[in-house]
Structures are given as structure tokens and as C-alpha cells.
Design an enzyme around this catalytic site. Structure first.
Site, mmCIF file in Angstrom:
data_model
loop_
_atom_site.group_PDB
_atom_site.id
_atom_site.type_symbol
_atom_site.label_atom_id
_atom_site.label_comp_id
_atom_site.label_asym_id
_atom_site.label_seq_id
_atom_site.Cartn_x
_atom_site.Cartn_y
_atom_site.Cartn_z
ATOM 1 N N PHE A 111 53.473 -21.489 35.417
ATOM 2 C CA PHE A 111 53.257 -22.873 34.573
ATOM 3 C C PHE A 111 52.423 -23.380 33.819
ATOM 4 C CE2 PHE A 111 53.991 -27.026 31.745
ATOM 5 C CZ PHE A 111 54.620 -26.700 31.152
ATOM 6 N N ASN A 148 59.913 -12.493 32.093
ATOM 7 C CA ASN A 148 58.045 -12.453 31.646
ATOM 8 C C ASN A 148 57.516 -11.372 31.995
ATOM 9 O OD1 ASN A 148 55.432 -13.633 33.180
ATOM 10 N ND2 ASN A 148 57.973 -13.647 34.568
ATOM 11 N N PHE A 188 49.396 -11.708 34.981
ATOM 12 C CA PHE A 188 48.452 -12.631 35.155
ATOM 13 C C PHE A 188 47.248 -12.780 33.774
ATOM 14 C CE2 PHE A 188 49.049 -11.202 39.562
ATOM 15 C CZ PHE A 188 49.991 -12.232 39.657
ATOM 16 N N SER A 211 54.004 -10.645 41.807
ATOM 17 C CA SER A 211 54.339 -10.367 40.518
ATOM 18 C C SER A 211 54.691 -9.114 40.249
ATOM 19 C CB SER A 211 53.664 -11.120 40.089
ATOM 20 O OG SER A 211 53.718 -12.733 39.787
ATOM 21 N N ASN A 232 54.424 -8.015 37.671
ATOM 22 C CA ASN A 232 53.998 -7.229 36.325
ATOM 23 C C ASN A 232 52.445 -6.818 36.100
ATOM 24 O OD1 ASN A 232 56.362 -7.846 35.008
ATOM 25 N ND2 ASN A 232 55.435 -10.109 34.962
ATOM 26 N N THR A 233 51.890 -6.648 37.273
ATOM 27 C CA THR A 233 50.475 -6.246 37.943
ATOM 28 C C THR A 233 50.591 -4.743 38.878
ATOM 29 O OG1 THR A 233 49.617 -8.308 37.873
ATOM 30 C CG2 THR A 233 48.261 -7.261 38.647
ATOM 31 N N LYS A 257 53.525 -15.813 48.887
ATOM 32 C CA LYS A 257 54.825 -16.010 47.779
ATOM 33 C C LYS A 257 55.633 -14.312 47.893
ATOM 34 C CE LYS A 257 56.427 -17.285 43.737
ATOM 35 N NZ LYS A 257 55.952 -18.204 42.068
ATOM 36 N N ASN A 297 59.590 -14.887 43.827
ATOM 37 C CA ASN A 297 59.023 -14.438 42.760
ATOM 38 C C ASN A 297 60.484 -14.355 41.954
ATOM 39 O OD1 ASN A 297 56.857 -14.240 40.500
ATOM 40 N ND2 ASN A 297 55.372 -14.399 42.451
#
Ligand SMILES: Cc1cc2nc3c(=O)[nH]c(=O)nc-3n(C[C@H](O)[C@H](O)[C@H](O)COP(=O)(O)O)c2cc1C
Length: 419
Positions: A96, A143, A147, A212, A214-215, A252, A281
Site C-alpha cells: 500500500f 495485481n 515492484f 511476490s 510478479n518478479t 514473507k 503474499n
């Protein structure tokens, strides 16, 4: 006569219009829970896209333009974990306030702790837009930000500028910093180590985000040998920092791990001595229950459809670490009931993000109030007593505490005696 009637009708409409405006303004400023969840947030979502809404929310909260907050955290919600005091166990999850622009406004909303990030060493743009999608009918978000970060130096300057403020807040409202790696970095370990060195002195806890989706390649860092090597180096760097207190390092993890992955992670984190685990996550899975056509977007899914999976992962990790590793439960927390379910499964703290998207700022106090009521109703005097209570069910009472509490007739002696 007709003219007079017309004028009176116009005046009446004007008064009603002004009155409604004042009333709506009052509901907005006072943080009315139902007004935000049922009227204001859905109306805003119809006119503002997901990423624009996110950017605007960070700006407004950063400027301190938040609803009035008169809720006083009760003593039952105070948590002591990882050598820190948390005035309440409800935090804002990473993603956020990625760049550390709204920390003080977030505390004003009532969060017991704030987590900034993910921050990458060098600035990077993230993935092309659009990259955030609201799944209204599922109370979920997908999403693939990837990053987007303004980099360590900018966040360092921002956090330095409010260091004196944080030194007071730290006593009951810790600040976390979530660290990541640059997409094109050839050396992931040195990216995280740089993050520890640069932002560690400004944080009350650090998060090593290896989950995450998305990487490219990031989640492979959760593999046994990669994780051991990464955490060894991170902890070495942490130990070399000259901080007043030992700086907790938290890992995480994703909710999409195999049983063997989870066993390996438990083994490594216990061995290298990290201070906590953050579960979880977003998920790359797509539950069959999803209704929204945007469910096919690529990225990590958060919110209600993640809730069960992440609570189940909390439960498993609590067992695998024999209840010795503090856990932060994240994923679909939108009510006091959701928070308590994570706590009973083994979490000492919880975080949320997606519930803020759908219910707005009043959701924070709502969760705290409901959690306090539920703890009392179930015979717990504080959060600590409830942590992991599901695991203390006796063989004669195999049903979990959270299952029993749903039917309201439960006797709690088996759990209270086990504390
Ligand atoms: C738009 C968005 C961006 C996120 N960005 C990050 C991030 O940068 N780093 C991170 O560790 N988690 C990130 N997350 C994951 C959240 O921190 C959290 O783990 C996840 O959303 C589950 O919680 P929720 O269901 O309450 O949203 C992001 C989540 C969302 C919805």
C-alpha cells in the site's frame, strides 16, 4: 401562485441538497463504517480506476486527510512479540505504502504497525499499466505491479525526515520495512543485504520478501539452499548494524508452496534464527469460486478468495515451527472474525490490504472492535492467550476452536487451561 410554488419547491430542493451534502460530509469525516463500505467506496470505484485510486489514497492519507478516529485501543489487543510492543495487532500490509509516503496518516487510521515497501535497491518502474484490477464481485484484487519502487535512497531520506516522530511511535506502533530485489539484478543476495544496510537503521523490523509472484525468479529464493544462503547473509548484515535493540528479520512466504517447500522453509528459518514469518503474499492460484471476468488477469490474487488458503498456511507453519516462530497472518482479513481465525491458527499479528480497498479506512477500527468483543466472548483476556489455541484442542474435543466458536455454544476451558 404557480410561480410561488415553483420557487418554494426550488428552495426546498436547495436545502435538501445542502443538507444531504453536509450529512454525506459528516459521514465521510466521521468514518461511518456502513457508509464507506456500502456507498462511498463502491461509488468511488465506479469513477476511479484501481491504480489511480491507490495513488490518490496514498496522497490523501499522506496529507493526513483521514476520517476522525476516537477509538482507543483496549489493553486486550496489546501484543508483545519479536522484542517489540504492538498497541494493537492489526497492521497495514506491504504494497500500500510502497515508497514510505503515508506512514503517519496510516497510524492515524488506527493501524498498530505500518509496513513500507517493497523497496528495491535501485529505482524501477515495474510492469506496464494496467497492472491492478479490482474483482468487485469477489471482494478481491489481482495485481502485477512488479515492484515499482523509487529505490532505497529516496525511502531512506523520507524515513530519516520523520525519524524523531517514529522514535516515539516505536514504543507501541512499530514500523516495518519490506525489502526486495531489482528485476534485472544479477545478484539477489546483495540486493537484500543492501536493503538491510540502508533501511535497517530506520526500521523496527525488516521483511525479506521472497514471495511476490510478479518478479521473475523471486519465489525460487524460497528453495532450501537459496533461502539458507540468503538468510545467512541478511542476518550477518543485520548483526553488523549498530541498532539500539536487535532488529527482527521476518520472512514473507507465498501461499502456493508444496508441503515439502513448507517443511524446508520451517527447517531453515529455525536453523538460521530469523525472528518471524509472514504468511502470506498473494496467490497465483485462481479458486473455482471466482465470478469476476477479470479473474483471468495475470498476477497475484488477494482478498476474500485468499483467506482460507493463507489461514491454512498459518496453521501449517505454526505446527512445523512448533509454535516457536512468531507469525504475522495476512490474506483476506476484513473483519474481527477473520483476524481471530488467523490468531487461533497461530498468528500473533495480522495485516490487511484488500479490505481497505473495499471498505475504506473505517475497516481498521471495525476489526479491532470486533476482535476485542470476540476475544471476550470466547474467554480470552488478551490476544496472546488466543494465539494458536486451535492447536491445543484435546483429543476428546477434536473440533478446532474457530469451528466451535462459529456455533456460539462452545465451552472454552480446554483452551484456557492449556495456555
Ligand atoms: C496492489 C497490491 C500490491 C502489493 N504489493 C506488495 C509488495 O510490494 N510487497 C509485498 O510483500 N506484498 C505486496 N502485496 C501483498 C500484500 O502485502 C498481502 O500480502 C496480500 O495482499 C494479502 O493480504 P490482503 O488479502 O489483505 O490484501 C500487495 C498486494 C496488493 C493488493
Amino acid at each position: 401562485m404557480a410561480g410561488r410554488l415553483k420557487k418554494q419547491a426550488k428552495d426546498a430542493l436547495r436545502i435538501i441538497g445542502c443538507g444531504s451534502g453536509v450529512f454525506l460530509g459528516f459521514l465521510t469525516a466521521s468514518g461511518d463504517e456502513r457508509f464507506y463500505a456500502n456507498a462511498l467506496m463502491p461509488a468511488l470505484q465506479r469513477i476511479v480506476g484501481a491504480e489511480t485510486a491507490h495513488v490518490m489514497a496514498v496522497r490523501l492519507i499522506g496529507l493526513g486527510l483521514v476520517p476522525l478516529n476516537n477509538y482507543k485501543d483496549p489493553a486486550s489487543l496489546e501484543v508483545h512479540v519479536m522484542g517489540r510492543k504492538f498497541q494493537n495487532p492489526v497492521g497495514i500490509a506491504a504494497g500500500f505504502d510502497k515508497h514510505g509516503e503515508a506512514v503517519d496518516g496510516l497510524y492515524r487510521l488506527g493501524f498498530g504497525f505500518v509496513e513500507v515497501g517493497t523497496v528495491t535497491p535501485k529505482p524501477q518502474d515495474g510492469n506496464p499499466k494496467p497492472r491492478v484490477f479490482r474483482l468487485e464481485s469477489d471482494q478481491a484484487v489481482i495485481n502485477r505491479y512488479g515492484f515499482n519502487s523509487c529505490g532505497l535512497s529516496v525511502v531512506q531520506e523520507r524515513l530519516k525526515a520523520r525519524k524523531h516522530v517514529q522514535s516515539e511511535l516505536t514504543k507501541g506502533k512499530p514500523l516495518g520495512v519490506n525489502l526486495g530485489k531489482n528485476k534485472l539484478s544479477a545478484d539477489a543476495v546483495s540486493d537484500y543485504v543492501e536493503g538491510v544496510r540502508t533501511l535497517g537503521p530506520l526500521a523496527d523490523y525488516l521483511v525479506v520478501n521472497v514471495s511476490s509472484p510478479n518478479t521473475p525468479g523471486l519465489r525460487a529464493l524460497q528453495g532450501k539452499e537459496e533461502l539458507r544462503h540468503l538468510l545467512d547473509e541478511v542476518i550477518k548484515e543485520r548483526d553488523s548494524l549498530r541498532t539500539e535493540k536487535r532488529l527482527p528479520v521476518v520472512v514473507k512466504i507465498a501461499p502456493d508452496l508444496s508441503t515439502q517447500d513448507k517443511r524446508d522453509i520451517a527447517e531453515v528459518i529455525m536453523e538460521v534464527g530469523v525472528d518471524g514469518l509472514m504468511v502470506s503474499n498473494t496467490t497465483i492460484s485462481r479458486p473455482d469460486t471466482l465470478k469476476d471476468p477479470k479473474k483471468h488477469e495475470v498476477g497475484g490474487l488477494s482478498g476474500q478468495p485468499l483467506k482460507k488458503l493463507s489461514t491454512q498456511t498459518v496453521r501449517e507453519m505454526y505446527t512445523l515451527t512448533q509454535g516457536k516462530m512468531p507469525i504475522v497472518g495476512v490474506g483476506g482479513v476484513a473483519s474481527g472474525r477473520d483476524a481471530l481465525d488467523k490468531i487461533l491458527a497461530g498468528a500473533s499479528l495480522v495485516q490487511l490490504y484488500t479490505a481497505l480497498v473495499f471498505q475504506g479506512p473505517p475497516v481498521v477500527n471495525k476489526i479491532k472492535r470486533e476482535l476485542d468483543d470476540l476475544l471476550k466472548a470466547q474467554g480470552f483476556t488478551c490476544v496472546a492467550e488466543a494465539v494458536g489455541a486451535d492447536h491445543r484442542a484435546t483429543p476428546e474435543q477434536p473440533q478446532t476452536h474457530s469451528e466451535r466458536s462459529h456455533d456460539h455454544n462452545a465451552s472454552h476451558s480446554a483452551f484456557t487451561t492449556a495456555h
